[in-house]
Design an enzyme around this catalytic site. Structure first.
Site, mmCIF file in Angstrom:
data_model
loop_
_atom_site.group_PDB
_atom_site.id
_atom_site.type_symbol
_atom_site.label_atom_id
_atom_site.label_comp_id
_atom_site.label_asym_id
_atom_site.label_seq_id
_atom_site.Cartn_x
_atom_site.Cartn_y
_atom_site.Cartn_z
ATOM 1 N N TYR A 2 0.751 -1.093 -0.125
ATOM 2 C CA TYR A 2 -0.028 0.086 0.150
ATOM 3 C C TYR A 2 0.877 1.483 -0.294
ATOM 4 O O TYR A 2 0.316 2.218 0.090
ATOM 5 C CB TYR A 2 -0.859 0.118 1.193
ATOM 6 C CG TYR A 2 -2.083 -0.990 1.162
ATOM 7 C CD1 TYR A 2 -2.366 -1.713 -0.055
ATOM 8 C CD2 TYR A 2 -3.008 -1.203 2.245
ATOM 9 C CE1 TYR A 2 -3.484 -2.718 -0.154
ATOM 10 C CE2 TYR A 2 -3.867 -2.156 2.198
ATOM 11 C CZ TYR A 2 -3.921 -2.888 1.014
ATOM 12 O OH TYR A 2 -4.980 -3.683 1.052
ATOM 13 N N LYS A 47 4.513 -14.098 4.978
ATOM 14 C CA LYS A 47 4.975 -15.021 4.066
ATOM 15 C C LYS A 47 6.309 -15.144 3.517
ATOM 16 O O LYS A 47 6.672 -14.868 2.514
ATOM 17 C CB LYS A 47 3.944 -14.792 2.712
ATOM 18 C CG LYS A 47 3.852 -16.059 1.655
ATOM 19 C CD LYS A 47 2.707 -16.908 1.881
ATOM 20 C CE LYS A 47 2.878 -18.122 0.751
ATOM 21 N NZ LYS A 47 1.872 -18.924 0.881
ATOM 22 N N ASP A 65 -1.245 -17.638 4.678
ATOM 23 C CA ASP A 65 -2.407 -18.449 4.184
ATOM 24 C C ASP A 65 -2.995 -19.538 5.090
ATOM 25 O O ASP A 65 -4.176 -19.885 5.232
ATOM 26 C CB ASP A 65 -2.042 -19.032 2.646
ATOM 27 C CG ASP A 65 -0.528 -19.713 2.711
ATOM 28 O OD1 ASP A 65 0.160 -19.558 3.673
ATOM 29 O OD2 ASP A 65 -0.138 -20.361 1.732
ATOM 30 N N ASP A 79 -5.196 -6.182 6.533
ATOM 31 C CA ASP A 79 -6.305 -5.701 5.833
ATOM 32 C C ASP A 79 -7.411 -7.043 5.326
ATOM 33 O O ASP A 79 -8.543 -6.995 5.881
ATOM 34 C CB ASP A 79 -6.002 -5.030 4.458
ATOM 35 C CG ASP A 79 -7.384 -4.198 4.055
ATOM 36 O OD1 ASP A 79 -8.471 -4.139 4.785
ATOM 37 O OD2 ASP A 79 -7.261 -3.358 3.064
ATOM 38 N N ASP A 134 -10.833 -8.703 7.697
ATOM 39 C CA ASP A 134 -12.209 -8.516 7.107
ATOM 40 C C ASP A 134 -12.813 -9.933 7.236
ATOM 41 O O ASP A 134 -13.953 -10.252 7.344
ATOM 42 C CB ASP A 134 -12.225 -8.032 5.778
ATOM 43 C CG ASP A 134 -12.251 -6.703 5.613
ATOM 44 O OD1 ASP A 134 -11.934 -5.775 6.396
ATOM 45 O OD2 ASP A 134 -12.988 -6.289 4.622
HETATM 46 MG MG MG Z 1 -10.396 -2.838 4.291
#
Ligand code: MG
Ligand code: NAI
Length: 326
Positions: free
Chosen positions: A119, A166, A198, A222, A226
């Site tokens: 990001y 990872k 994962d 992120d 969720d």
């Molecule tokens: Mg989000």
């Protein structure tokens, strides 16, 4: 009490859940609220999703409560995280009694790196066929996150935390992240368990009780938070804090919910719980607990919004929370 709290409703249901959270803050404290604008609507008006004035106001405040921005979310929230100097995004995910959850035993918190990773904004369109993205990982940001995580687990009375990465594939970037985090924890006498991201996704679904405090790179935090929202009953329940050295911004994890925006039926819990995190940040632990207890009581007994299977609107749920404050 007269800290200055900046309030940015933003777009969509931000305009519905933020006023609900503000009314709760007004009920428990004596704060000075400063309204500021950001998001799609202000962009349409002025050409800028994040006016400089808003950025400066947030940077100078004691704390900010933000709703959500629509299409312009990245143009708003990424710079706002910078404005408060945020190095960690704190995302608790817990199931509440009375709420139908896939995994009612879920109770964990994500500590997500908040400034870099994929990001960081280094994306390029190199040809008609090829786009690339540069992932940024610094030892300093990873260490800063780990220091926060160590303080956090100590305060909570935990022995340690899990670090998600990872590094078996992204050896250089996640390797750096992992090494920096584990080194800081070792130095502080805090235990760590490494979990590949994962594998984490599977394990948290099968048995979320394996996890308490989960330290993640930006994108992983992120997505996985969720995912955890799905385990506890939806996005309407998850608050978050973007914490910096002496400033912070609080926001529900959810977005503008265009499918229900304008109907007055959004679940205000995530925004109100974000306000509780804001109270904690400003040192009002009793007030924060008062708010959390009121929200929990309403989640347990109702009224509930449609996302939780009820038929109450935002106003009725907010009124019930206000009613149950001590
Ligand atoms: Mg989000
Ligand atoms: P979303 O979180 O807005 O909605 C996903 C689903 O969850 C929808 O069905 C929505 O109705 C439901 N939902 C979310 N919050 C709820 C609440 N409080 N009460 C009841 N139901 C709720 O995510 P989506 O649909 O991916 O994004 C919509 C817009 O929001 C996009 O423009 C996106 O860019 C923006 N967004 C902004 C964020 C921010 O400002 N930090 C974060 C995430 C998305």
């Amino acid at each position: 009490m007269s800290e200055e709290i900046v309030v940015i409703e933003g777009d969509g249901i931000g305009r519905e859940v933020v006023p609900a959270a503000v009314s709760v803050l007004e009920a428990v404290g004596d704060f000075e609220f400063v309204e500021a604008e950001a998001g799609d609507a202000v962009k349409e008006e002025t050409g800028e999703a994040l006016p400089q004035e808003t950025y400066d106001t947030v940077a100078d405040a004691d704390a900010t409560l933000f709703g959500a921005a629509g299409e312009t979310a990245a143009d708003v929230i990424l710079p706002l995280r910078t404005a408060v100097g945020s190095f960690v995004n704190v995302r608790p995910a817990r199931a509440y009694p009375g709420v139908d959850a896939v995994r009612p035993e879920t109770d964990l918190v994500f500590l997500r790196e908040n400034t870099e990773g994929v990001y960081a904004g280094h994306e390029d369109r190199l040809s008609d066929d090829l786009s690339t993205l540069t992932r940024v990982v610094t030892t300093s940001a990873s260490e800063r996150l780990a220091e926060y995580a160590c303080e956090y687990v100590e305060e909570q009375g935990n022995d340690g935390f899990q670090v998600v990465h990872k590094a078996n594939v992204m050896r250089e970037t996640d390797g750096r992240f992992r090494d920096a985090v584990v080194d800081v924890a070792e130095g502080a006498g805090v235990e760590t368990e490494e979990v590949l991201m994962d594998a984490f996704a599977t394990r948290v679904c099968l048995d979320p009780t394996q996890f308490d405090v989960v330290v993640c790179p930006n994108l992983a935090g992120d997505v996985l938070s969720d995912l955890a929202a799905g385990l506890v009953g939806g996005l309407g329940l998850l608050p978050s804090a973007n914490v910096g050295p002496d400033n912070a911004l609080f926001e529900p994890v959810h977005g503008t919910a265009p499918d229900i925006a304008g109907e007055g039926v959004a679940n205000p819990s995530a925004a109100i719980l974000s306000a509780a995190m804001l109270l904690d940040h400003l040192g009002y632990a009793d007030e924060a607990e008062n708010v959390r207890t009121a929200v929990e009581s309403v989640l347990e007994d109702g009224p509930r919004t449609a996302d939780l299977g009820g038929d109450a609107d935002t106003e009725a749920v907010t009124a019930a929370v206000l009613d149950r404050l001590d």
